[in-house]
Write an enzyme that holds these catalytic residues in place. Structure first.
Site, PDB file in Angstrom:
ATOM      1  N   ARG A  69       0.845  -1.129   0.035  1.00 26.75           N
ATOM      2  CA  ARG A  69      -0.122   0.192   0.014  1.00 26.75           C
ATOM      3  C   ARG A  69       0.782   1.076   0.052  1.00 26.75           C
ATOM      4  NH1 ARG A  69      -5.359   0.359  -1.038  1.00 26.75           N
ATOM      5  NH2 ARG A  69      -5.982   1.547   0.600  1.00 26.75           N
ATOM      6  N   ASP A 235     -14.121   2.759   5.568  1.00 26.14           N
ATOM      7  CA  ASP A 235     -14.795   2.378   4.145  1.00 26.14           C
ATOM      8  C   ASP A 235     -15.488   1.071   4.342  1.00 26.14           C
ATOM      9  OD1 ASP A 235     -15.426   2.740   1.505  1.00 26.14           O
ATOM     10  OD2 ASP A 235     -13.241   2.834   0.691  1.00 26.14           O
ATOM     11  N   ASN A 240     -14.484  -3.596  -0.395  1.00 30.59           N
ATOM     12  CA  ASN A 240     -13.214  -3.562   0.177  1.00 30.59           C
ATOM     13  C   ASN A 240     -12.956  -4.950   1.077  1.00 30.59           C
ATOM     14  OD1 ASN A 240     -12.196  -1.015  -0.604  1.00 30.59           O
ATOM     15  ND2 ASN A 240     -13.516  -0.158   1.320  1.00 30.59           N
ATOM     16  N   ASP A 253      -8.257  -1.665   3.085  1.00 26.12           N
ATOM     17  CA  ASP A 253      -8.679  -0.342   3.117  1.00 26.12           C
ATOM     18  C   ASP A 253      -9.342   0.257   4.421  1.00 26.12           C
ATOM     19  OD1 ASP A 253      -7.843  -0.572   0.620  1.00 26.12           O
ATOM     20  OD2 ASP A 253      -9.855  -0.067  -0.487  1.00 26.12           O
ATOM     21  N   GLU A 255      -7.754   3.057   5.584  1.00 28.67           N
ATOM     22  CA  GLU A 255      -7.174   4.728   5.488  1.00 28.67           C
ATOM     23  C   GLU A 255      -8.545   5.653   6.031  1.00 28.67           C
ATOM     24  OE1 GLU A 255      -6.253   5.723   1.485  1.00 28.67           O
ATOM     25  OE2 GLU A 255      -8.392   5.207   0.780  1.00 28.67           O
TER      26      GLU A 255
END
Length: 365
Positions: A69, A235, A240, A253, A255
């Site tokens: 990532r 998210d 995801n 994911d 973030e």
């Protein structure tokens, strides 16, 4: 939808990243002559943090199949103003430590942007399949749309269980480091951070009257009792998750992870499916009208956790509003790269502007 230009997702070359990654493994991880093979970008690569898939061939490495990532290239008109890779790495490590969610094992974290041009971390790669965003899984021609009702029901049950287990199992106090700076409750700080993000998106550009009306409507609907804050995935959606068959094998994911009420995550899960469903219906297909329905998700979440979701009109509106800000930034990014033209009314750049307007008016649900 089939002919709309797909937004550019990266300005980087996978082959060059692979060469630089091999050099980094040699000098920083003491894996001399490590071979980086099968470097590729997944078809679902996003426009925020980028993902690179690769294999390491070296007898001393703890992993063979890897995913990397990488923070967004600052020169690529980024979707978000900051990309805190140590934060993501820490969240994933803590979730793996404190819950039974299938989070990929994180390995190396590199905060120095020198080796690859931006901070990054490496984690174990999960094998499986992901419900696609483009074309969306609600559209004909993909594995989830072609599944039986029973198979989709199994995936729905497993997926809402991920959210329930995360919220119940993770010690809330260990997520307090995710609180944005400022004053007020976790929900107030979360919304204030979104206001700041919106201000950054429209800085020097045309603002969105619809987004500003949605912020005003949020204040009118503000919950009398916000409820306790927990770790939010951020998210939280099936796009995801990597599935083996219809069973989750990797939750990805992180973030947008946050310390916020449970309903912030649940509202996002509910609305992000509706976004794809509404888009599909607008192009003349039935989509998946009986899948991931709001009432089913709320009911099952309450059964699994004992927490009855509340103020969901607020939280689904908030999800649609947050998504609209992201969509506006992506549209302005496309305009930056010459892929679209900005209309006189920037609300037209928001794909779900009609649905968001209906939510503001109280006529959507």
């Amino acid at each position: 939808m089939a002919t709309a230009p797909r937004p550019r997702t990266s300005t980087r070359e996978p082959e060059e990243l692979g060469r630089r990654l091999a050099a980094w493994l040699d000098t920083r991880q003491r894996l001399p002559k490590a071979k980086v093979a099968n470097v590729r970008v997944p078809g679902s690569n996003g426009m925020s943090s980028e993902t690179l898939l690769f294999d390491i061939e070296h007898p001393d490495t703890p992993m063979r199949a890897c995913a990397l990532r990488l923070a967004a290239d600052p020169a690529a008109y980024t979707v978000f103003p900051t990309y805190d890779m140590p934060r993501q790495h820490r969240v994933m490590r803590l979730v793996a430590e404190h819950t039974d969610l299938p989070v990929p094992r994180v390995q190396w974290l590199e905060e120095d942007p020198g080796p690859l041009g931006a901070p990054f971390f490496v984690m174990a790669r999960a094998e499986g399949r992901v419900p696609p965003d483009v074309m969306p899984y609600t559209y004909e021609g993909n594995w989830l749309h072609a599944a039986t009702d029973a198979e989709r029901a199994a995936l729905q049950e497993a997926s809402i269980s991920l959210l329930a287990r995360l919220h119940d199992q993770f010690p809330a106090r260990k997520a307090e480091f995710l609180l944005p700076a400022g004053e007020g409750s976790p929900l107030r700080r979360h919304v204030d951070a979104q206001r700041a993000y919106y201000a950054w998106v429209v800085d020097g550009l045309a603002p969105s009257p619809l987004i500003e009306r949605a912020f005003a409507r949020l204040e009118e609907l503000w919950p009398a009792d916000e409820g306790p804050a927990v770790l939010n995935w951020g998210d939280a959606r099936i796009g995801n998750v990597v599935y083996d068959g219809f069973t989750p094998v990797a939750v990805l994911d992180w973030e947008m992870a946050a310390y916020a009420p449970r309903e912030v995550d649940l509202g996002w899960s509910v609305y992000l499916h509706r976004f794809f469903q509404d888009l599909t219906v607008s192009f003349g297909q039935p989509g998946l009208p009986h899948f991931l329905r709001r009432d089913d998700l709320e009911r099952r979440y309450a059964e699994l956790t004992g927490h009855v979701p509340r103020d969901m009109e607020f939280h689904t509106l908030y999800a649609a509003l947050r998504h609209a800000i992201v969509m506006l930034r992506i549209a302005y990014r496309q305009a930056h790269f010459g892929e679209v033209e900005v209309p006189a009314n920037p609300d037209g750049l928001i794909l779900h502007h009609a649905g968001l307007a209906a939510m503001v008016q109280g006529t959507y649900w």
